[in-house]
Design a protein around this motif. Structure first.
Motif, PDB file in Angstrom:
ATOM      1  N   ASP A  71       0.581  -1.221  -0.013  1.00 25.59           N
ATOM      2  CA  ASP A  71      -0.044   0.108  -0.073  1.00 25.59           C
ATOM      3  C   ASP A  71       1.210   0.822   0.806  1.00 25.59           C
ATOM      4  OD1 ASP A  71      -1.976  -1.992   0.341  1.00 25.59           O
ATOM      5  OD2 ASP A  71      -3.041  -0.685   1.598  1.00 25.59           O
TER       6      ASP A  71
ATOM      7  N   ARG B   5      -5.393   6.309   4.723  1.00 21.46           N
ATOM      8  CA  ARG B   5      -5.413   4.378   4.813  1.00 21.46           C
ATOM      9  C   ARG B   5      -4.871   4.415   6.187  1.00 21.46           C
ATOM     10  NH1 ARG B   5      -6.415   0.749   3.616  1.00 21.46           N
ATOM     11  NH2 ARG B   5      -5.809  -1.022   3.214  1.00 21.46           N
TER      12      ARG B   5
ATOM     13  N   LEU C 123      -8.234   1.533   0.434  1.00 25.28           N
ATOM     14  CA  LEU C 123      -6.716   1.990  -0.669  1.00 25.28           C
ATOM     15  C   LEU C 123      -7.189   2.616  -2.122  1.00 25.28           C
ATOM     16  CD1 LEU C 123      -4.069   2.351  -1.730  1.00 25.28           C
ATOM     17  CD2 LEU C 123      -3.932  -0.008  -2.489  1.00 25.28           C
TER      18      LEU C 123
END
Length: 301
Positions: free
Chosen positions: A38, A75, A81
């Protein structure tokens, strides 16, 4: 390249790596399941690239660090995401993702693959007709249309937002998908192609009412309409999809439907109970978990 240029590139690379490393650490502390992935995806989004190159990165904008920090904070609050970057990759296509529409999942790519392979088999003889019931963002419908050129693909969802997103994703990929806002459990849905469909593929809502998802990304952001399947076992919508598939499929046509791992036996039984399907079987996803039912429409009515 000059020595000065090499030094500049090295400094840029070091800065980027440090920023990504710091972002991953913060995401891990927040409980994000894939912090390294991520962090790279968020950095790539800030840089305007699909994938991050930590060896030869593009020039870093002056506000790179502050913009990345803002995205990492979102996040860390467990905003998905895909909502932050605005897209998800699904098989060979990039899909736009929007709040209010179910986020495409990697495990559903395996379900789509079964549909694609069957459509390709049919395409050797004639134009295949494929229906995606509960299409969401359109990942499976768009993938079939993209990977089986010339196929006739229909997509249905009860959510007008989902159908609009499917249309936009099909347009962006450059394929044609015939969409309809409607109840995928209605046996009269798509009556104009009833009895002539080669593949019905579906990722319907199937979560039971008591099994609230643990992950905040799913629980707090995916719409309930796309999660909870209705009834005490979560299988009211899947039952309706199977009934609709029985009306839509031609003899020999294929049903492919995703379900939860714990529902494998129950879903096989409900497909068999419909009385029109042969060769009912459960197939695994890429992690070896039983995640889909596959069955052929027999000659009975």
């Amino acid at each position: 390249m000059t020595a000065a240029g090499l030094g500049h590139d090295h400094g840029r690379t070091a800065t980027l790596r440090a920023a990504v490393r710091g972002a991953a650490s913060l995401l891990a502390e927040a409980g994000v399941g894939s912090p390294d992935h991520d962090a790279c995806a968020l950095a790539a989004h800030v840089l305007g690239v699909d994938r991050l190159d930590l060896v030869l990165p593009p020039p870093l904008p002056a506000d790179f660090t502050s913009r990345l920090a803002g995205l990492v904070e979102r996040r860390c609050r467990r905003e998905p995401l895909q909502h932050i970057v605005g897209h998800a990759f699904f098989r060979h296509v990039r899909l736009e993702v929007r709040p209010g529409v179910f986020v495409p999942r990697p495990e559903t790519e395996v379900v789509a693959e079964v549909a694609v392979r069957e459509a390709l088999r049919v395409a050797a003889r004639r134009v295949p007709v494929v229906v995606d019931l509960c299409c969401g963002a359109g990942g499976m419908a768009v993938s079939v249309a993209h990977e089986v050129p010339g196929s006739q693909v229909h997509a249905v969802d009860l959510s007008g937002e989902a159908v609009a997103l499917t249309e936009d994703n099909a347009r962006a990929v450059g394929v044609t998908v015939l969409t309809r806002v409607g109840d995928a459990t209605d046996p009269r849905i798509l009556s104009d192609v009833a009895g002539s469909v080669d593949v019905v593929v579906s990722n319907p809502p199937y979560i039971p009412p008591h099994a609230v998802p643990v992950d905040p990304e799913v629980r707090d952001h995916d719409p309930d309409l796309a999660l909870y399947g209705g009834g005490p076992d979560g299988l009211a919508v899947p039952r309706g999809v199977v009934t609709a598939a029985g009306s839509l499929l031609r003899t020999g046509g294929l049903l492919v439907m995703e379900h939860a791992e714990v529902q494998a036996t129950a879903v096989r039984e409900l497909v068999a109970a419909r009385g029109v399907f042969d060769d009912v079987e459960t197939r695994d996803d890429l992690t070896g978990r039983p995640r889909m039912v596959v069955a052929r429409r027999g000659g009975a009515s």
